[in-house]
Design a protein around this motif. Sequence first.
Motif, PDB file in Angstrom:
ATOM      1  N   LYS A 186      -9.765   3.131  19.178  1.00 46.52           N
ATOM      2  CA  LYS A 186      -8.444   3.724  19.417  1.00 46.52           C
ATOM      3  C   LYS A 186      -7.830   3.147  20.688  1.00 46.52           C
ATOM      4  O   LYS A 186      -6.650   2.760  20.709  1.00 46.52           O
ATOM      5  CB  LYS A 186      -8.558   5.242  19.524  1.00 46.52           C
ATOM      6  N   TRP A 189      -6.855  -0.636  20.141  1.00 49.47           N
ATOM      7  CA  TRP A 189      -5.691  -0.816  19.283  1.00 49.47           C
ATOM      8  C   TRP A 189      -4.404  -0.452  20.020  1.00 49.47           C
ATOM      9  O   TRP A 189      -3.410  -1.170  19.945  1.00 49.47           O
ATOM     10  CB  TRP A 189      -5.852   0.024  18.028  1.00 49.47           C
ATOM     11  N   ARG A 192      -3.160  -2.933  23.047  1.00 47.37           N
ATOM     12  CA  ARG A 192      -2.497  -4.211  22.770  1.00 47.37           C
ATOM     13  C   ARG A 192      -1.018  -4.175  23.142  1.00 47.37           C
ATOM     14  O   ARG A 192      -0.434  -5.188  23.535  1.00 47.37           O
ATOM     15  CB  ARG A 192      -2.631  -4.555  21.283  1.00 47.37           C
ATOM     16  N   MET A 205      -3.092  -8.088  15.410  1.00 47.69           N
ATOM     17  CA  MET A 205      -3.092  -7.048  14.387  1.00 47.69           C
ATOM     18  C   MET A 205      -3.733  -7.541  13.097  1.00 47.69           C
ATOM     19  O   MET A 205      -4.434  -6.785  12.421  1.00 47.69           O
ATOM     20  CB  MET A 205      -1.673  -6.550  14.142  1.00 47.69           C
ATOM     21  N   TYR A 208      -7.718  -7.838  14.041  1.00 45.26           N
ATOM     22  CA  TYR A 208      -8.416  -6.587  14.307  1.00 45.26           C
ATOM     23  C   TYR A 208      -7.999  -5.455  13.380  1.00 45.26           C
ATOM     24  O   TYR A 208      -8.777  -4.526  13.145  1.00 45.26           O
ATOM     25  CB  TYR A 208      -8.239  -6.199  15.781  1.00 45.26           C
ATOM     26  N   GLY A 209      -6.770  -5.522  12.823  1.00 50.10           N
ATOM     27  CA  GLY A 209      -6.395  -4.550  11.805  1.00 50.10           C
ATOM     28  C   GLY A 209      -7.290  -4.699  10.588  1.00 50.10           C
ATOM     29  O   GLY A 209      -7.775  -3.707  10.020  1.00 50.10           O
ATOM     30  N   VAL A 241      -7.110   4.081  12.431  1.00 54.00           N
ATOM     31  CA  VAL A 241      -6.195   2.938  12.379  1.00 54.00           C
ATOM     32  C   VAL A 241      -6.176   2.437  10.942  1.00 54.00           C
ATOM     33  O   VAL A 241      -7.241   2.267  10.330  1.00 54.00           O
ATOM     34  CB  VAL A 241      -6.649   1.793  13.313  1.00 54.00           C
ATOM     35  N   TYR A 243      -4.384  -0.683   8.594  1.00 55.65           N
ATOM     36  CA  TYR A 243      -3.584  -1.900   8.622  1.00 55.65           C
ATOM     37  C   TYR A 243      -3.070  -2.205   7.210  1.00 55.65           C
ATOM     38  O   TYR A 243      -1.930  -1.919   6.877  1.00 55.65           O
ATOM     39  CB  TYR A 243      -4.416  -3.046   9.189  1.00 55.65           C
TER      40      TYR A 243
END
Length: 352
Positions: A186, A189, A192, A205, A208-209, A241, A243
Amino acid sequence: MGNLLAYSGTATKIRGMRRKLLTAKDFQHLASLTSVSEAIGFLKTKSAYSKIFKDSDETSLHRGEIEKMLTNAIYMDFQKIYRFATVHQRKILDLYFRRYEIGLLKTCMRMVFDHRDVKLDLSIFKDFFEKHSDLDLAALSNCKTLEEFVNILKGSIYYKPLILLSDLSDPTLWDYEMALDLCYFKWFWEGRKKVLTRSEEKIFMEDYGVKMDLLNIRWIYRSKHFYNMSNADVYAHLIDVQYHLQPWEIRNMVEAPTMDDLSAAIKHTYYGRHYPEESKLSLDEAYYQIRYQIQRKNAREDPFSIAVIISYLYEKEHEVDDLTTTLECIRYGLPSSETQNYISNLKRGCNR
């Protein structure tokens, strides 16, 4: 094509470091060896590991010492990149650094749970760590109880998620490690937004997403296949999270009544549709292969950008994972062909 001037020095440094990564042939040779001491002797001939093992006697190293040394190889490479990075790139690397901080916290916690009187070896990373972390690792590594451990973390981002576990009747090491991981993801993310440019954020994104989506898929599968957990518990341990995954896709996976239904739900996600070949692999292999493909693609298409840093660190960390696995296979006397089955597709499938 990214910021050529800003990333040229770092990209050049990483190209040189990438040439020192072990090849598929290196892993084939390692798998053919019959003792761990032979394997360490071979690693001494490789420039990426020669410094780590040069003053050690490979015949007397025990398992824990070897794992620490291999981890130090990751720390060394991270520091090399950091030294070549610009001020802006260092802010990005500071985000990444917390994953190593988390790793050291987990090591300290395991010492508390196992009641081990072991000194934390930070010989290679000590100066760097002290400059970039507010944690008192010496105090944390000397803790005898979890209450003492958590109290030392007061004022850090880790305190709140860990203190909440005191409400559980008998929290396990797994509960504490999971709390640290969810806290990190958390924070990482959200962090960034403070340091990345628009073009960097797009790469970040995607890299790492995708990672967080795939970790959630792996977790859902494992929790249902191995642990028979309730849906509520599965939801509670998902990374907050999304994506490419949609909320309804997550719901379909978590609430799938059978493993066949779960497999079908996974195939209908973005990843099942866009990576049909990977659906033939195990979830662990698919995770590594998809991430590898995306990161190498980004680094190839934008070689003077954050992508080249992300891609290299991923490959180095994964190489160390594969080395650890290979050494364990050698330790237990597995035949070469079987050992190679445990090495990731990244090494078995590459032609470097």
